[in-house]
Design a protein around this motif. Structure first.
Motif, short mmCIF file in Angstrom:
data_model
loop_
_atom_site.label_atom_id
_atom_site.label_comp_id
_atom_site.label_asym_id
_atom_site.label_seq_id
_atom_site.Cartn_x
_atom_site.Cartn_y
_atom_site.Cartn_z
N MET A 1 31.49 -32.62 48.23
CA MET A 1 31.48 -31.48 49.13
C MET A 1 31.52 -31.91 50.60
O MET A 1 31.77 -31.09 51.48
CB MET A 1 30.26 -30.60 48.88
CG MET A 1 30.33 -29.77 47.63
SD MET A 1 28.85 -28.71 47.40
CE MET A 1 28.92 -27.69 48.88
N CYS A 2 31.23 -33.18 50.85
CA CYS A 2 31.21 -33.68 52.22
C CYS A 2 32.58 -34.15 52.69
O CYS A 2 32.74 -34.48 53.87
CB CYS A 2 30.20 -34.83 52.34
SG CYS A 2 28.53 -34.38 51.85
N TYR B 1 31.98 -25.62 48.40
CA TYR B 1 31.55 -25.68 47.00
C TYR B 1 32.67 -25.25 46.07
O TYR B 1 32.93 -25.88 45.04
CB TYR B 1 30.33 -24.80 46.81
CG TYR B 1 29.91 -24.65 45.36
CD1 TYR B 1 29.22 -25.66 44.71
CD2 TYR B 1 30.20 -23.48 44.66
CE1 TYR B 1 28.84 -25.53 43.38
CE2 TYR B 1 29.82 -23.34 43.33
CZ TYR B 1 29.14 -24.36 42.69
OH TYR B 1 28.78 -24.22 41.38
N ILE B 2 33.33 -24.16 46.41
CA ILE B 2 34.37 -23.63 45.53
C ILE B 2 35.55 -24.59 45.41
O ILE B 2 36.09 -24.80 44.32
CB ILE B 2 34.85 -22.26 46.07
CG1 ILE B 2 33.75 -21.22 45.89
CG2 ILE B 2 36.12 -21.80 45.35
CD1 ILE B 2 34.04 -19.90 46.56
N ARG B 3 35.93 -25.22 46.51
CA ARG B 3 37.10 -26.09 46.51
C ARG B 3 36.81 -27.50 46.01
O ARG B 3 37.74 -28.24 45.67
CB ARG B 3 37.70 -26.15 47.92
CG ARG B 3 38.29 -24.82 48.38
CD ARG B 3 38.96 -24.95 49.72
NE ARG B 3 39.62 -23.72 50.11
CZ ARG B 3 40.32 -23.57 51.24
NH1 ARG B 3 40.42 -24.58 52.07
NH2 ARG B 3 40.89 -22.42 51.51
N ILE C 1 25.93 -28.69 55.66
CA ILE C 1 26.01 -29.96 54.95
C ILE C 1 25.12 -31.00 55.64
O ILE C 1 24.32 -31.69 55.01
CB ILE C 1 27.47 -30.47 54.89
CG1 ILE C 1 28.32 -29.55 54.01
CG2 ILE C 1 27.51 -31.91 54.38
CD1 ILE C 1 28.20 -29.74 52.54
N VAL C 2 25.29 -31.12 56.97
CA VAL C 2 24.51 -32.09 57.74
C VAL C 2 23.03 -31.73 57.73
O VAL C 2 22.16 -32.58 57.52
CB VAL C 2 25.04 -32.17 59.18
CG1 VAL C 2 24.13 -33.04 60.05
CG2 VAL C 2 26.46 -32.70 59.20
N TRP C 3 22.74 -30.46 57.91
CA TRP C 3 21.34 -30.00 57.93
C TRP C 3 20.64 -30.27 56.60
O TRP C 3 19.49 -30.76 56.56
CB TRP C 3 21.31 -28.51 58.27
CG TRP C 3 19.97 -27.88 58.11
CD1 TRP C 3 18.89 -27.97 58.94
CD2 TRP C 3 19.56 -27.04 57.01
NE1 TRP C 3 17.84 -27.24 58.43
CE2 TRP C 3 18.23 -26.66 57.26
CE3 TRP C 3 20.20 -26.56 55.86
CZ2 TRP C 3 17.52 -25.84 56.39
CZ3 TRP C 3 19.50 -25.76 55.01
CH2 TRP C 3 18.18 -25.40 55.26
N LEU C 4 21.31 -30.00 55.49
CA LEU C 4 20.72 -30.28 54.18
C LEU C 4 20.52 -31.77 53.97
O LEU C 4 19.60 -32.19 53.27
CB LEU C 4 21.58 -29.71 53.06
CG LEU C 4 21.39 -28.22 52.75
CD1 LEU C 4 22.37 -27.76 51.68
CD2 LEU C 4 19.96 -27.94 52.32
N GLY C 5 21.38 -32.58 54.58
CA GLY C 5 21.18 -34.03 54.51
C GLY C 5 19.89 -34.46 55.17
O GLY C 5 19.30 -35.48 54.80
N ALA D 1 29.65 -19.20 55.11
CA ALA D 1 30.98 -19.03 54.52
C ALA D 1 31.67 -20.37 54.33
O ALA D 1 32.32 -20.62 53.30
CB ALA D 1 31.82 -18.10 55.39
N PHE D 2 31.56 -21.26 55.31
CA PHE D 2 32.16 -22.59 55.20
C PHE D 2 31.51 -23.39 54.07
O PHE D 2 32.19 -24.08 53.31
CB PHE D 2 32.02 -23.34 56.51
CG PHE D 2 33.07 -23.00 57.53
CD1 PHE D 2 34.42 -23.14 57.23
CD2 PHE D 2 32.71 -22.55 58.79
CE1 PHE D 2 35.39 -22.84 58.16
CE2 PHE D 2 33.69 -22.24 59.74
CZ PHE D 2 35.03 -22.38 59.43
#
Length: 247
Positions: free
Chosen positions: A239-240, A29-31, A221-225, A23-24
């Motif tokens: 997005m970060c 992404y939306i904001r 975000i961190v995990w995808l990094g 959800a976060f």
């Protein structure tokens, strides 16, 4: 307070903690003020209506077509529900207020439905990739699945050479091949569709995440990094930026 305290057993996630992390991520992404990036990078927070579990889906065009009409035709098919036909999109706060958050599966306020993978028009033929982030039932960490679509004729989508050709940057190729199946790319039936798909094996996620003290809202975000770049998935830097919660 240490960010570790936001998870019961860092860096492992319970199903509830993973749902919150999804959800976060979707809210970021939306904001985010992504501008033209939204044309080729789309995020959806989805839920499997059969199991009730949520996951993140990311759709990315592999390249932009030269013809603007072809781009419009391609994007017109992106983002529709597919696979079993039992996927639901989760509404997010403030989505209707975000002029950038293009949701082509919602037309005039009505949710469209589709049971097939997103397809482009016969005149566009734009290769694209669908990434999905699911919680691994054994490792209890996020797992990145990905599938290629609409490749040129004669190039199979479920093929390791195709993955290396279209997704893996040159600087990662040697490292991934050396890692072997357990430490790099693996193939298995997709957790929702049972169709053969690729995923990044999560066996090294614990070692990569355990010393990173990040809050739950930044977890994905961190995990995808750590894992996304090796298969061509980077989170847009905007997005970060820390979400202040202001409207």
């Amino acid at each position: 307070m240490s960010c570790y305290n936001q998870c019961r057993q860092w860096p492992f996630l319970s199903q509830e903690e993973f749902e919150l992390a999804c959800a976060f991520f979707d809210r970021k992404y939306i904001r985010a003020e992504l501008g033209p990036t939204r044309r080729i990078f789309k995020v959806h927070h989805r839920r499997d209506a059969t199991t009730g579990t949520s996951f993140i889906e990311i759709l990315r065009l592999l390249s932009l077509p030269d013809d603007e009409d072809a781009l419009v035709a391609a994007l017109g098919k992106l983002g529709r529900d597919y696979s079993t036909g039992l996927l639901m999109e989760i509404d997010s706060n403030n989505e209707n207020e975000d002029a950038e958050a293009l949701r082509p599966d919602i037309i005039d306020g009505i949710q469209t439905e589709g049971k097939d993978p997103p397809k482009y028009s016969l005149h566009s033929h734009q290769p694209y990739v669908i990434y999905q982030i699911h919680l691994h039932p054994t490792y209890n960490v996020p797992t990145l699945w990905f599938t290629l679509y609409d490749l040129p004729m004669g190039e199979p989508a479920f093929d390791l050479d195709s993955v290396y050709r279209y997704l893996v940057p040159d600087e990662f190729k040697g490292r991934l091949r050396a890692a072997g199946i357990m430490g790099g790319l693996s193939g298995a039936p997709h957790p929702l569709t049972d169709v053969p798909s690729f995923f990044i094996h999560p066996c090294q996620t614990k070692e990569g995440m355990e010393n990173l003290n990040c809050p739950i809202d930044d977890y994905l975000i961190v995990w995808l990094g750590l894992v996304g770049g090796c298969v061509g998935l980077w989170v847009p830097p905007v997005m970060c930026i820390k979400d202040t919660g202001k409207q």
